[in-house]
Design a protein around this motif. Structure first.
Motif, PDB file in Angstrom:
ATOM      1  N   LYS A 291       8.134  -5.983  -4.526  1.00 54.83           N
ATOM      2  CA  LYS A 291       9.406  -5.659  -5.176  1.00 54.83           C
ATOM      3  C   LYS A 291       9.213  -4.556  -6.200  1.00 54.83           C
ATOM      4  O   LYS A 291      10.078  -3.697  -6.369  1.00 54.83           O
ATOM      5  N   LYS A 292       8.060  -4.567  -6.875  1.00 56.13           N
ATOM      6  CA  LYS A 292       7.766  -3.521  -7.850  1.00 56.13           C
ATOM      7  C   LYS A 292       7.667  -2.166  -7.146  1.00 56.13           C
ATOM      8  O   LYS A 292       8.237  -1.179  -7.594  1.00 56.13           O
ATOM      9  N   THR A 293       6.951  -2.133  -6.025  1.00 53.03           N
ATOM     10  CA  THR A 293       6.816  -0.903  -5.250  1.00 53.03           C
ATOM     11  C   THR A 293       8.166  -0.465  -4.702  1.00 53.03           C
ATOM     12  O   THR A 293       8.511   0.718  -4.739  1.00 53.03           O
ATOM     13  N   GLY A 294       8.942  -1.430  -4.215  1.00 57.52           N
ATOM     14  CA  GLY A 294      10.265  -1.107  -3.676  1.00 57.52           C
ATOM     15  C   GLY A 294      11.196  -0.568  -4.739  1.00 57.52           C
ATOM     16  O   GLY A 294      11.937   0.389  -4.506  1.00 57.52           O
ATOM     17  N   SER A 295      11.151  -1.157  -5.938  1.00 59.41           N
ATOM     18  CA  SER A 295      12.016  -0.660  -7.005  1.00 59.41           C
ATOM     19  C   SER A 295      11.567   0.724  -7.455  1.00 59.41           C
ATOM     20  O   SER A 295      12.396   1.577  -7.773  1.00 59.41           O
ATOM     21  N   ARG A 296      10.262   0.981  -7.469  1.00 53.98           N
ATOM     22  CA  ARG A 296       9.766   2.321  -7.812  1.00 53.98           C
ATOM     23  C   ARG A 296      10.247   3.339  -6.785  1.00 53.98           C
ATOM     24  O   ARG A 296      10.643   4.449  -7.133  1.00 53.98           O
ATOM     25  N   PHE A 297      10.227   2.934  -5.523  1.00 53.06           N
ATOM     26  CA  PHE A 297      10.702   3.813  -4.460  1.00 53.06           C
ATOM     27  C   PHE A 297      12.169   4.169  -4.697  1.00 53.06           C
ATOM     28  O   PHE A 297      12.562   5.340  -4.624  1.00 53.06           O
TER      29      PHE A 297
ATOM     30  N   SER B  38      16.578   7.825  -6.362  1.00 50.51           N
ATOM     31  CA  SER B  38      17.779   8.135  -7.138  1.00 50.51           C
ATOM     32  C   SER B  38      17.515   9.281  -8.107  1.00 50.51           C
ATOM     33  O   SER B  38      18.402  10.113  -8.348  1.00 50.51           O
ATOM     34  N   SER B  39      16.308   9.370  -8.640  1.00 49.44           N
ATOM     35  CA  SER B  39      15.960  10.468  -9.535  1.00 49.44           C
ATOM     36  C   SER B  39      16.007  11.811  -8.799  1.00 49.44           C
ATOM     37  O   SER B  39      16.517  12.804  -9.331  1.00 49.44           O
ATOM     38  N   ILE B  40      15.482  11.831  -7.582  1.00 51.80           N
ATOM     39  CA  ILE B  40      15.514  13.061  -6.783  1.00 51.80           C
ATOM     40  C   ILE B  40      16.953  13.470  -6.497  1.00 51.80           C
ATOM     41  O   ILE B  40      17.321  14.642  -6.626  1.00 51.80           O
ATOM     42  N   ILE B  41      17.775  12.508  -6.144  1.00 55.03           N
ATOM     43  CA  ILE B  41      19.180  12.809  -5.852  1.00 55.03           C
ATOM     44  C   ILE B  41      19.871  13.359  -7.091  1.00 55.03           C
ATOM     45  O   ILE B  41      20.625  14.353  -7.010  1.00 55.03           O
TER      46      ILE B  41
ATOM     47  N   ARG C  88       1.371   2.726   7.181  1.00 50.81           N
ATOM     48  CA  ARG C  88       0.078   2.575   7.845  1.00 50.81           C
ATOM     49  C   ARG C  88      -0.447   1.148   7.812  1.00 50.81           C
ATOM     50  O   ARG C  88      -1.300   0.790   8.613  1.00 50.81           O
ATOM     51  N   LYS C  89       0.033   0.349   6.887  1.00 44.01           N
ATOM     52  CA  LYS C  89      -0.494  -1.007   6.735  1.00 44.01           C
ATOM     53  C   LYS C  89      -0.108  -1.881   7.913  1.00 44.01           C
ATOM     54  O   LYS C  89       0.994  -1.783   8.443  1.00 44.01           O
ATOM     55  N   LYS C  90      -1.027  -2.747   8.310  1.00 44.92           N
ATOM     56  CA  LYS C  90      -0.719  -3.703   9.378  1.00 44.92           C
ATOM     57  C   LYS C  90       0.184  -4.804   8.845  1.00 44.92           C
ATOM     58  O   LYS C  90       1.105  -5.236   9.518  1.00 44.92           O
ATOM     59  N   LYS C  91      -0.105  -5.264   7.642  1.00 45.18           N
ATOM     60  CA  LYS C  91       0.679  -6.347   7.056  1.00 45.18           C
ATOM     61  C   LYS C  91       1.441  -5.785   5.857  1.00 45.18           C
ATOM     62  O   LYS C  91       1.055  -5.938   4.714  1.00 45.18           O
ATOM     63  N   SER C  92       2.546  -5.134   6.127  1.00 43.25           N
ATOM     64  CA  SER C  92       3.324  -4.460   5.104  1.00 43.25           C
ATOM     65  C   SER C  92       4.103  -5.453   4.250  1.00 43.25           C
ATOM     66  O   SER C  92       4.455  -6.543   4.691  1.00 43.25           O
ATOM     67  N   LYS C  93       4.384  -5.053   3.035  1.00 39.90           N
ATOM     68  CA  LYS C  93       5.204  -5.868   2.150  1.00 39.90           C
ATOM     69  C   LYS C  93       6.674  -5.712   2.488  1.00 39.90           C
ATOM     70  O   LYS C  93       7.521  -6.406   1.949  1.00 39.90           O
ATOM     71  N   PHE C  94       6.979  -4.769   3.351  1.00 42.99           N
ATOM     72  CA  PHE C  94       8.362  -4.472   3.717  1.00 42.99           C
ATOM     73  C   PHE C  94       8.608  -4.825   5.171  1.00 42.99           C
ATOM     74  O   PHE C  94       7.723  -4.714   6.013  1.00 42.99           O
ATOM     75  N   THR C  95       9.838  -5.199   5.463  1.00 46.02           N
ATOM     76  CA  THR C  95      10.220  -5.471   6.840  1.00 46.02           C
ATOM     77  C   THR C  95      10.386  -4.141   7.565  1.00 46.02           C
ATOM     78  O   THR C  95      10.555  -3.100   6.929  1.00 46.02           O
ATOM     79  N   PRO C  96      10.376  -4.154   8.899  1.00 44.87           N
ATOM     80  CA  PRO C  96      10.602  -2.892   9.631  1.00 44.87           C
ATOM     81  C   PRO C  96      11.923  -2.222   9.280  1.00 44.87           C
ATOM     82  O   PRO C  96      12.005  -0.996   9.236  1.00 44.87           O
ATOM     83  N   GLU C  97      12.976  -3.020   8.988  1.00 45.19           N
ATOM     84  CA  GLU C  97      14.259  -2.429   8.622  1.00 45.19           C
ATOM     85  C   GLU C  97      14.160  -1.715   7.272  1.00 45.19           C
ATOM     86  O   GLU C  97      14.752  -0.666   7.082  1.00 45.19           O
ATOM     87  N   GLU C  98      13.408  -2.323   6.338  1.00 47.44           N
ATOM     88  CA  GLU C  98      13.239  -1.681   5.029  1.00 47.44           C
ATOM     89  C   GLU C  98      12.463  -0.384   5.157  1.00 47.44           C
ATOM     90  O   GLU C  98      12.778   0.602   4.503  1.00 47.44           O
ATOM     91  N   LEU C  99      11.424  -0.378   5.992  1.00 44.58           N
ATOM     92  CA  LEU C  99      10.679   0.858   6.219  1.00 44.58           C
ATOM     93  C   LEU C  99      11.560   1.906   6.870  1.00 44.58           C
ATOM     94  O   LEU C  99      11.480   3.094   6.565  1.00 44.58           O
ATOM     95  N   GLU C 100      12.425   1.467   7.793  1.00 47.97           N
ATOM     96  CA  GLU C 100      13.342   2.394   8.458  1.00 47.97           C
ATOM     97  C   GLU C 100      14.315   2.991   7.445  1.00 47.97           C
ATOM     98  O   GLU C 100      14.625   4.177   7.485  1.00 47.97           O
ATOM     99  N   THR C 101      14.770   2.165   6.484  1.00 50.22           N
ATOM    100  CA  THR C 101      15.680   2.624   5.453  1.00 50.22           C
ATOM    101  C   THR C 101      15.000   3.668   4.571  1.00 50.22           C
ATOM    102  O   THR C 101      15.612   4.643   4.177  1.00 50.22           O
ATOM    103  N   GLN C 102      13.721   3.446   4.296  1.00 52.69           N
ATOM    104  CA  GLN C 102      12.988   4.395   3.466  1.00 52.69           C
ATOM    105  C   GLN C 102      12.828   5.700   4.189  1.00 52.69           C
ATOM    106  O   GLN C 102      12.888   6.747   3.665  1.00 52.69           O
TER     107      GLN C 102
END
Length: 134
Positions: free
Chosen positions: A52-58, A63-66, A120-134
Motif C-alpha cells: 500500500k505504501k508503494t501503491g500510494s507513492r505511485f 498526480s504530481s506529474i499531472i 518483473r516480480k513473480k509474486k507481486s504485491k499488486f493484482t494484474p488489474e492494478e498493474l494494468e492500471t499503472q
C-alpha cells in the motif's frame, strides 16, 4: 455519481469489451466489466502495508506529474497569448517551463522504475488489474 463518472464507466466498459474481442484479456460478463469500470477510479493499490505504501507513492507521483504538466500547459498558453512581454519575463517563463518539465521527467523515471520492478516480480504485491492500471 457525476456525469463524467458515468461517461468514464461507459467508455471503460467498451474498452474492456474491445480488449476481449482482440484477445488481450479473458472473456467476462457485462456485469463484471461494469464493476471493473466503476471501481477503476477508486484505486487502492497493493496488498499489505509495504504494498500500500508503494501503491500510494505511485499515485502521488502520478498526480504530481499531472499537476506539473497542467502548470506547463497554463504557462505555455500565457506565454503564447502575451506578445509584448519583457524579454526578461519571457526568459524567466521559459526557464520555469523547462524546470517543470525536468522535474516531471525525473518523477516519470521513478514511476517507470517502480512499475518495471513490480512487473518483473513473480509474486507481486499488486493484482494484474492494478498493474494494468499503472
Amino acid at each position: 455519481m457525476t456525469k463524467q463518472d458515468e461517461e468514464l464507466t461507459i467508455l471503460l466498459t467498451k474498452l474492456y469489451a474491445i480488449q476481449e474481442q482482440v484477445g488481450a484479456v479473458e472473456k467476462s460478463s457485462d456485469a463484471d466489466k461494469k464493476n471493473r469500470a466503476a471501481s477503476a477510479g477508486q484505486v487502492q493499490m497493493g496488498k499489505g502495508r509495504k504494498g500500500k505504501k508503494t501503491g500510494s507513492r505511485f499515485l502521488e507521483l502520478k498526480s504530481s506529474i499531472i499537476d506539473r504538466l497542467k502548470s506547463v500547459v497554463a504557462l505555455q498558453e500565457e506565454f503564447s497569448s502575451s506578445v509584448s512581454l519583457d524579454p526578461k519575463v519571457k526568459i524567466a517563463t521559459q526557464a520555469e517551463i523547462r524546470e517543470l518539465v525536468r522535474q516531471a521527467q525525473d518523477e516519470w523515471g521513478e514511476l517507470n522504475d517502480m512499475y518495471k520492478k513490480e512487473a518483473r516480480k513473480k509474486k507481486s504485491k499488486f493484482t494484474p488489474e492494478e498493474l494494468e492500471t499503472q
